[in-house]
Scaffold this active site. Structure first.
Site, PDB file in Angstrom:
ATOM      1  N   ASP A  91       0.836  -1.209   0.000  1.00 30.57           N
ATOM      2  CA  ASP A  91       0.000   0.000   0.000  1.00 30.57           C
ATOM      3  C   ASP A  91       0.868   1.255   0.000  1.00 30.57           C
ATOM      4  OD1 ASP A  91      -2.353   1.409  -0.042  1.00 30.57           O
ATOM      5  OD2 ASP A  91      -2.711   1.249   2.117  1.00 30.57           O
ATOM      6  N   HIS A 115       2.129   3.223  -9.124  1.00 29.64           N
ATOM      7  CA  HIS A 115       1.925   1.798  -9.400  1.00 29.64           C
ATOM      8  C   HIS A 115       3.068   1.256 -10.265  1.00 29.64           C
ATOM      9  CE1 HIS A 115      -1.870   2.264  -7.495  1.00 29.64           C
ATOM     10  NE2 HIS A 115      -2.483   2.852  -8.498  1.00 29.64           N
ATOM     11  N   LEU A 153      10.715 -20.626  -5.335  1.00 29.39           N
ATOM     12  CA  LEU A 153       9.819 -19.720  -4.617  1.00 29.39           C
ATOM     13  C   LEU A 153       8.445 -19.813  -5.259  1.00 29.39           C
ATOM     14  CD1 LEU A 153       9.308 -17.112  -2.756  1.00 29.39           C
ATOM     15  CD2 LEU A 153       9.931 -15.776  -4.769  1.00 29.39           C
TER      16      LEU A 153
HETATM   17  C1  IPE Z   1      -5.433  -2.782  -0.089  1.00 32.38           C
HETATM   18  O1  IPE Z   1      -5.078  -1.459  -0.354  1.00 32.38           O
HETATM   19  C2  IPE Z   1      -5.403  -3.573  -1.314  1.00 32.38           C
HETATM   20  C3  IPE Z   1      -4.132  -3.617  -2.036  1.00 32.38           C
HETATM   21  C4  IPE Z   1      -2.975  -3.189  -1.648  1.00 32.38           C
HETATM   22  C5  IPE Z   1      -4.231  -4.246  -3.310  1.00 32.38           C
HETATM   23  P1  IPE Z   1      -6.151  -0.301  -0.356  1.00 32.38           P
HETATM   24  O2  IPE Z   1      -5.382   0.957  -0.427  1.00 32.38           O
HETATM   25  O3  IPE Z   1      -7.164  -0.522  -1.413  1.00 32.38           O
HETATM   26  O4  IPE Z   1      -6.832  -0.487   1.078  1.00 32.38           O
HETATM   27  P2  IPE Z   1      -7.931   0.360   1.839  1.00 32.38           P
HETATM   28  O5  IPE Z   1      -9.190   0.253   1.075  1.00 32.38           O
HETATM   29  O6  IPE Z   1      -7.427   1.763   1.914  1.00 32.38           O
HETATM   30  O7  IPE Z   1      -8.019  -0.269   3.181  1.00 32.38           O
HETATM   31  C1  IPE Z   2      -1.725   0.228  -3.303  1.00 35.00           C
HETATM   32  O1  IPE Z   2      -1.480   1.581  -3.348  1.00 35.00           O
HETATM   33  C2  IPE Z   2      -1.930  -0.352  -4.674  1.00 35.00           C
HETATM   34  C3  IPE Z   2      -3.303  -0.780  -4.959  1.00 35.00           C
HETATM   35  C4  IPE Z   2      -4.313  -0.764  -4.133  1.00 35.00           C
HETATM   36  C5  IPE Z   2      -3.550  -1.252  -6.307  1.00 35.00           C
HETATM   37  P1  IPE Z   2      -2.645   2.639  -3.307  1.00 35.00           P
HETATM   38  O2  IPE Z   2      -3.066   2.929  -4.705  1.00 35.00           O
HETATM   39  O3  IPE Z   2      -3.739   2.189  -2.420  1.00 35.00           O
HETATM   40  O4  IPE Z   2      -1.910   3.889  -2.688  1.00 35.00           O
HETATM   41  P2  IPE Z   2      -2.475   4.905  -1.618  1.00 35.00           P
HETATM   42  O5  IPE Z   2      -2.973   4.112  -0.465  1.00 35.00           O
HETATM   43  O6  IPE Z   2      -3.573   5.678  -2.292  1.00 35.00           O
HETATM   44  O7  IPE Z   2      -1.307   5.764  -1.286  1.00 35.00           O
HETATM   45 MG    MG Z   3      -4.116   2.437  -0.424  1.00 32.61          MG
END
Ligand code: IPE
Ligand code: IPE
Ligand code: MG
Length: 254
Positions: free
Chosen positions: A26, A43, A137
């Protein structure tokens, strides 16, 4: 297929290196925002860190790495971001599978794949088939995955497999149908990006995982950060309900 017994019932050997690490990657969006870049740039950078994490696992002889790439709730994001994430997934499959294969990595994708475009579904099937015999792995990517979805689909398949049975099911009956029945439960769970929640990741399988939360954003979670998480794991005493003294006795008699 080898089934692993649940760590909630049996004490696994507490190895110095976790056998299975599961990560919620995240913070990509915030990393990009800090740099005045579009979210997708975060990303793209995130994919680089996936490569680095895989390398770290190979070097440290971690057997299973599971990465949450797209949750069943992420469809709620703006259509453009969802579409860019899908494109990135396709690109990663096209470009990385050969390298994974050369490094003896087995790739598995878990989640409700039926919602993906046919082309993506075909790439997934191809990548899994191509790497199926690799042993260094097991890299699992959770895509359109939700912990509740997993438990529901397992329950439906379990009931379908035993049409006459009404009760008397035990945990291992369900575990056989969970989407990661091929792996032991995660020893170490990591979430980057500062949020301290599970966000519907592996709900059943995380029952006794050691949890590690870090404010470091995923695009900055390099090998040094990974090693900090492992070092934290190594400090923990995994008791699985027992007392510290009981564990000491076991060690003395081992
Ligand atoms: C959780 O991240 C899912 C992934 C990393 C793929 P999110 O950024 O979507 O989580 P929430 O919704 O803020 O908890
Ligand atoms: C996690 O990073 C990746 C996915 C959920 C695909 P985020 O896109 O949730 O990044 P933040 O949380 O907005 O910084
Ligand atoms: Mg996020």
């Amino acid at each position: 297929m080898a089934l692993f017994s649940s760590s909630t019932r049996e004490v696994p050997v507490a190895a110095a290196v976790p056998r299975h690490v599961a990560i919620i990657m995240d913070g990509n969006g915030r990393w990009a925002k800090k740099r005045f870049l579009p979210r997708v740039a975060g990303h793209v950078k995130g994919v680089e860190l996936v490569r680095e994490a895989v390398r770290a696992c190979l070097e440290r002889k971690i057997d299973y790495l599971t990465l949450f790439a797209f949750s069943s709730e992420n469809w709620r994001r703006p259509a453009e971001e969802v579409s860019l994430l899908m494109q990135l997934f396709v690109k990663a499959l096209e470009q990385e599978v050969e390298k994974l294969n050369r490094n003896n990595v087995r790739l598995r994708i878990v989640g409700d794949l039926s919602r993906f475009e046919p082309r993506l579904q075909a790439l997934i099937a191809e990548a899994e088939a191509k790497t199926a015999t690799n042993t260094a792995l097991v890299l699992t990517i959770a895509a359109n995955y939700g912990g509740r979805w997993d438990i529901m689909q397992a329950m439906q398949r379990m009931l379908a497999a035993h049409p006459e049975k009404r009760d008397g099911f035990v945990e291992s009956d369900l575990e056989a149908f969970l989407s990661m029945s091929y792996a032991p439960e995660p020893d170490l769970f990591i979430r980057t990006g500062g949020e301290e929640r599970i966000s519907n990741f592996l709900l059943w399988q995380l029952a006794y995982a050691e949890l590690y939360f870090t404010p470091t954003l995923w695009p900055e979670f390099d090998t040094a950060e990974f090693d900090k998480a492992i070092a934290s794991y190594q400090q923990r005493e995994r008791r699985f309900g027992r007392t510290s003294e009981q564990l000491q006795d076991r060690k003395d008699h081992a």
